[in-house]
Design a protein around this motif. Structure first.
Motif, PDB file in Angstrom:
ATOM      1  N   THR A   1      -9.210   8.312   7.676  1.00 43.58           N
ATOM      2  CA  THR A   1      -7.850   8.462   8.193  1.00 43.58           C
ATOM      3  C   THR A   1      -6.940   9.181   7.195  1.00 43.58           C
ATOM      4  OG1 THR A   1      -8.108   6.437   9.475  1.00 43.58           O
ATOM      5  CG2 THR A   1      -5.860   7.226   9.152  1.00 43.58           C
ATOM      6  N   HIS A   2      -6.967   8.749   5.933  1.00 47.05           N
ATOM      7  CA  HIS A   2      -6.020   9.276   4.952  1.00 47.05           C
ATOM      8  C   HIS A   2      -6.635  10.232   3.931  1.00 47.05           C
ATOM      9  CE1 HIS A   2      -2.715   6.890   6.443  1.00 47.05           C
ATOM     10  NE2 HIS A   2      -3.550   5.871   6.530  1.00 47.05           N
ATOM     11  N   LYS A   3      -7.963  10.386   3.950  1.00 42.31           N
ATOM     12  CA  LYS A   3      -8.665  11.318   3.059  1.00 42.31           C
ATOM     13  C   LYS A   3      -8.269  11.114   1.589  1.00 42.31           C
ATOM     14  CE  LYS A   3      -9.149  14.727   6.747  1.00 42.31           C
ATOM     15  NZ  LYS A   3      -9.479  13.753   7.693  1.00 42.31           N
ATOM     16  N   LEU A   4      -8.256   9.852   1.173  1.00 45.29           N
ATOM     17  CA  LEU A   4      -7.882   9.502  -0.194  1.00 45.29           C
ATOM     18  C   LEU A   4      -9.067   9.658  -1.132  1.00 45.29           C
ATOM     19  CD1 LEU A   4      -5.873   6.277   0.667  1.00 45.29           C
ATOM     20  CD2 LEU A   4      -4.920   8.500   0.025  1.00 45.29           C
ATOM     21  N   ASP A   5      -8.771   9.861  -2.412  1.00 47.21           N
ATOM     22  CA  ASP A   5      -9.804   9.894  -3.443  1.00 47.21           C
ATOM     23  C   ASP A   5     -10.364   8.494  -3.627  1.00 47.21           C
ATOM     24  OD1 ASP A   5      -9.497  12.606  -3.915  1.00 47.21           O
ATOM     25  OD2 ASP A   5      -8.003  12.284  -5.492  1.00 47.21           O
ATOM     26  N   HIS A   6     -11.477   8.411  -4.368  1.00 47.44           N
ATOM     27  CA  HIS A   6     -12.099   7.102  -4.583  1.00 47.44           C
ATOM     28  C   HIS A   6     -11.125   6.134  -5.241  1.00 47.44           C
ATOM     29  CE1 HIS A   6     -15.361   4.259  -5.013  1.00 47.44           C
ATOM     30  NE2 HIS A   6     -14.959   4.053  -6.257  1.00 47.44           N
ATOM     31  N   PHE A   7     -10.414   6.588  -6.272  1.00 49.33           N
ATOM     32  CA  PHE A   7      -9.402   5.759  -6.923  1.00 49.33           C
ATOM     33  C   PHE A   7      -8.027   6.347  -6.648  1.00 49.33           C
ATOM     34  CE2 PHE A   7     -13.011   4.323  -9.409  1.00 49.33           C
ATOM     35  CZ  PHE A   7     -12.753   2.966  -9.511  1.00 49.33           C
ATOM     36  N   GLU A   8      -7.108   5.476  -6.273  1.00 48.75           N
ATOM     37  CA  GLU A   8      -5.715   5.855  -6.047  1.00 48.75           C
ATOM     38  C   GLU A   8      -4.832   4.828  -6.740  1.00 48.75           C
ATOM     39  OE1 GLU A   8      -4.497   8.501  -4.591  1.00 48.75           O
ATOM     40  OE2 GLU A   8      -6.240   9.286  -3.541  1.00 48.75           O
ATOM     41  N   LYS A   9      -3.594   5.173  -6.976  1.00 47.25           N
ATOM     42  CA  LYS A   9      -2.645   4.249  -7.594  1.00 47.25           C
ATOM     43  C   LYS A   9      -2.383   3.086  -6.640  1.00 47.25           C
ATOM     44  CE  LYS A   9      -1.900   6.876 -11.169  1.00 47.25           C
ATOM     45  NZ  LYS A   9      -2.625   6.613 -12.359  1.00 47.25           N
ATOM     46  N   ALA A  10      -2.413   1.879  -7.178  1.00 44.98           N
ATOM     47  CA  ALA A  10      -2.174   0.683  -6.369  1.00 44.98           C
ATOM     48  C   ALA A  10      -0.801   0.739  -5.717  1.00 44.98           C
ATOM     49  CB  ALA A  10      -2.313  -0.573  -7.223  1.00 44.98           C
ATOM     50  N   LEU A  11       0.180   1.251  -6.432  1.00 46.58           N
ATOM     51  CA  LEU A  11       1.536   1.355  -5.901  1.00 46.58           C
ATOM     52  C   LEU A  11       1.571   2.262  -4.672  1.00 46.58           C
ATOM     53  CD1 LEU A  11       4.311   0.215  -6.632  1.00 46.58           C
ATOM     54  CD2 LEU A  11       4.710   2.243  -7.996  1.00 46.58           C
ATOM     55  N   LYS A  12       0.825   3.358  -4.719  1.00 44.59           N
ATOM     56  CA  LYS A  12       0.745   4.287  -3.583  1.00 44.59           C
ATOM     57  C   LYS A  12       0.109   3.609  -2.377  1.00 44.59           C
ATOM     58  CE  LYS A  12      -1.579   8.563  -2.173  1.00 44.59           C
ATOM     59  NZ  LYS A  12      -2.395   9.699  -2.649  1.00 44.59           N
TER      60      LYS A  12
END
Length: 72
Positions: free
Chosen positions: A52-63
């Motif tokens: 759905t969001h095409k995020l990287d494996h690690f992202e900022k928790a705040l994001k």
């Protein structure tokens, strides 16, 4: 996303931010135990994160927390 997963994501992100600061990163695996005891929920999180969001494996928790809260 079901409400139980949403609540769990927010809780885990909050704990990690408090423990390690606002720059701490998470992956969707952070919301699950080290065993695959709920494959449907894991796939729901993975689908939201990757497909759905095409995020990287690690992202900022705040994001991640902000994204989940925006969907409420």
């Amino acid at each position: 996303m079901r409400s139980t997963l949403r609540e769990k994501i927010i809780t885990v992100c909050d704990k990690k931010i408090v423990a390690k600061g606002e720059s701490v990163g998470v992956s969707f695996y952070a919301f699950f135990a080290n065993k695959n005891d709920n494959p449907e929920l894991l796939m729901e999180a993975a689908t939201w994160w990757i497909k759905t969001h095409k995020l990287d494996h690690f992202e900022k928790a705040l994001k991640i927390k902000s994204m989940v809260e925006a969907e409420l």
